[in-house]
Design an enzyme around this catalytic site. Sequence first.
Site, PDB file in Angstrom:
ATOM      1  N   ARG A 151       0.897  -1.077   0.031  1.00  0.00           N
ATOM      2  CA  ARG A 151      -0.052   0.039  -0.002  1.00  0.00           C
ATOM      3  C   ARG A 151       0.842   1.172   0.013  1.00  0.00           C
ATOM      4  O   ARG A 151       2.087   1.122   0.361  1.00  0.00           O
ATOM      5  CB  ARG A 151      -0.898   0.045   1.131  1.00  0.00           C
ATOM      6  CG  ARG A 151      -1.768  -1.178   1.361  1.00  0.00           C
ATOM      7  CD  ARG A 151      -2.477  -1.092   2.482  1.00  0.00           C
ATOM      8  NE  ARG A 151      -3.500  -2.404   2.731  1.00  0.00           N
ATOM      9  CZ  ARG A 151      -3.030  -3.426   3.309  1.00  0.00           C
ATOM     10  NH1 ARG A 151      -1.675  -3.661   3.785  1.00  0.00           N
ATOM     11  NH2 ARG A 151      -3.795  -4.529   3.528  1.00  0.00           N
ATOM     12  N   LYS A 175      -1.805  -2.909   8.261  1.00  0.00           N
ATOM     13  CA  LYS A 175      -3.037  -2.374   8.847  1.00  0.00           C
ATOM     14  C   LYS A 175      -2.891  -2.844  10.233  1.00  0.00           C
ATOM     15  O   LYS A 175      -2.621  -4.279  10.205  1.00  0.00           O
ATOM     16  CB  LYS A 175      -4.265  -2.646   8.265  1.00  0.00           C
ATOM     17  CG  LYS A 175      -4.489  -1.637   6.903  1.00  0.00           C
ATOM     18  CD  LYS A 175      -5.900  -1.946   6.250  1.00  0.00           C
ATOM     19  CE  LYS A 175      -6.078  -1.209   5.082  1.00  0.00           C
ATOM     20  NZ  LYS A 175      -7.306  -1.472   4.490  1.00  0.00           N
ATOM     21  N   HIS A 244      -2.330   2.456  -5.861  1.00  0.00           N
ATOM     22  CA  HIS A 244      -2.935   1.163  -5.764  1.00  0.00           C
ATOM     23  C   HIS A 244      -3.146   0.488  -6.956  1.00  0.00           C
ATOM     24  O   HIS A 244      -3.241  -0.757  -6.858  1.00  0.00           O
ATOM     25  CB  HIS A 244      -4.371   1.536  -5.032  1.00  0.00           C
ATOM     26  CG  HIS A 244      -4.964   0.454  -4.163  1.00  0.00           C
ATOM     27  ND1 HIS A 244      -4.540   0.164  -2.820  1.00  0.00           N
ATOM     28  CD2 HIS A 244      -5.896  -0.596  -4.517  1.00  0.00           C
ATOM     29  CE1 HIS A 244      -5.185  -0.702  -2.537  1.00  0.00           C
ATOM     30  NE2 HIS A 244      -5.957  -1.177  -3.096  1.00  0.00           N
ATOM     31  N   ARG A 247      -0.533  -2.067  -6.977  1.00  0.00           N
ATOM     32  CA  ARG A 247      -0.821  -3.065  -5.966  1.00  0.00           C
ATOM     33  C   ARG A 247      -1.909  -4.014  -6.684  1.00  0.00           C
ATOM     34  O   ARG A 247      -1.625  -5.416  -6.538  1.00  0.00           O
ATOM     35  CB  ARG A 247      -1.549  -2.655  -4.771  1.00  0.00           C
ATOM     36  CG  ARG A 247      -1.951  -3.546  -3.683  1.00  0.00           C
ATOM     37  CD  ARG A 247      -2.286  -2.841  -2.519  1.00  0.00           C
ATOM     38  NE  ARG A 247      -2.935  -3.523  -1.614  1.00  0.00           N
ATOM     39  CZ  ARG A 247      -2.315  -4.431  -0.553  1.00  0.00           C
ATOM     40  NH1 ARG A 247      -0.968  -4.556  -0.599  1.00  0.00           N
ATOM     41  NH2 ARG A 247      -3.144  -5.016   0.227  1.00  0.00           N
ATOM     42  N   HIS A 270      -3.338  -9.135   3.570  1.00  0.00           N
ATOM     43  CA  HIS A 270      -4.918  -9.424   3.759  1.00  0.00           C
ATOM     44  C   HIS A 270      -5.233 -10.255   5.018  1.00  0.00           C
ATOM     45  O   HIS A 270      -4.691 -11.269   5.238  1.00  0.00           O
ATOM     46  CB  HIS A 270      -5.505  -9.974   2.539  1.00  0.00           C
ATOM     47  CG  HIS A 270      -5.595  -9.289   1.534  1.00  0.00           C
ATOM     48  ND1 HIS A 270      -5.718  -9.656  -0.021  1.00  0.00           N
ATOM     49  CD2 HIS A 270      -5.268  -7.622   1.265  1.00  0.00           C
ATOM     50  CE1 HIS A 270      -5.641  -8.510  -0.649  1.00  0.00           C
ATOM     51  NE2 HIS A 270      -5.652  -7.152  -0.126  1.00  0.00           N
ATOM     52  N   TYR A 279      -9.337 -10.546  -6.408  1.00  0.00           N
ATOM     53  CA  TYR A 279      -8.327 -10.347  -7.518  1.00  0.00           C
ATOM     54  C   TYR A 279      -8.506 -11.061  -8.806  1.00  0.00           C
ATOM     55  O   TYR A 279      -8.714 -10.726 -10.001  1.00  0.00           O
ATOM     56  CB  TYR A 279      -6.822 -10.242  -7.137  1.00  0.00           C
ATOM     57  CG  TYR A 279      -6.526  -8.961  -6.273  1.00  0.00           C
ATOM     58  CD1 TYR A 279      -6.079  -7.771  -6.964  1.00  0.00           C
ATOM     59  CD2 TYR A 279      -6.692  -8.881  -4.579  1.00  0.00           C
ATOM     60  CE1 TYR A 279      -6.105  -6.618  -6.004  1.00  0.00           C
ATOM     61  CE2 TYR A 279      -6.472  -7.912  -4.102  1.00  0.00           C
ATOM     62  CZ  TYR A 279      -5.882  -6.854  -4.716  1.00  0.00           C
ATOM     63  OH  TYR A 279      -5.862  -5.429  -4.057  1.00  0.00           O
TER      64      TYR A 279
END
Length: 305
Positions: A151, A175, A244, A247, A270, A279
């Site tokens: 990210r 995150k 992004h 990504r 993730h 994806y």
Amino acid sequence: MSLAELQSDIGAFRHYLQSERGMADNTVQAYGRDLSRFASWAALVRFAAYAKPTLKDLARYVAFLHEEKLAPPSIARHLVALKMFYRFLKIEERADSTAVDLLGSPKLWERIPQVLSPEAVDELLQSPNPGDRFFHRDRAILETLYATGCRASEVVGLKLADLYLDAAFCKCHGKGSKQRVVPLGRPAIAALRSYLAEPAAVAAKDRANVFISKSGRPLSRIFLWALVKKYCRRAGLPAAISPHTLRHSFATHVLSGGADLRTVQELLGHASIQTTQHYTHVDRDRLKAIHKQFHPRGKKKGDAA
């Protein structure tokens, strides 16, 4: 060929995935849903010559997926499903390799603005030139974005202590303060080494962040977005591209190249495998090629050693 034959071929393809390839029910159903959409479009436009599509035909289908308001990663997944389907038709001698080749065409992938083709990524990564004031830094940023699939916040927050260039990996802080290890390829390592060897970078010995401004401060996410768009304009790529997008492209390219979903889930950071599944689905042909090359009984009689 008729549209009824298309439905029959899709049914045979699903049976092939389940009985001969041993794919999970969820994966088979996902391929089936994507191909059902293709069949619906073929019926809508009366596209009966599906075994011999042209690039124009496939581009019309991509336009239809856009009209359906599908997200770019979802459109990319539909094309991967279609590519698998045409490979099956080739095995069954119901279509030649032309359709498979067309589905890998950069011209077709350019119609998915937020998932770049590998060729378009190369153009973007090559867009900084030695005459630019921050050539080495900007090239290293672009290479790191695509090499890691990180990210924007993870790239601007990358610390010098997180780089392990001799071991070809870096630690990313995602995150929820979660850490993960991400490999670095040779182009990214070379770009980072060149950047960190610059006199200005060497002089700033007390800095913590890898990527800094001319005043020595860490870069912001907004700065990174502006930098990517600057080089997209130079490369002649769509204005909608952002960090992004790289990504998205990283995930799509790695999956279509033969990686499994769990590996890509770990690379992207993730928390849920469902997020990664947005994806695309796994393309197993690369694994088959590896098996053929290295397994003692993988080669057919008469193949070169």
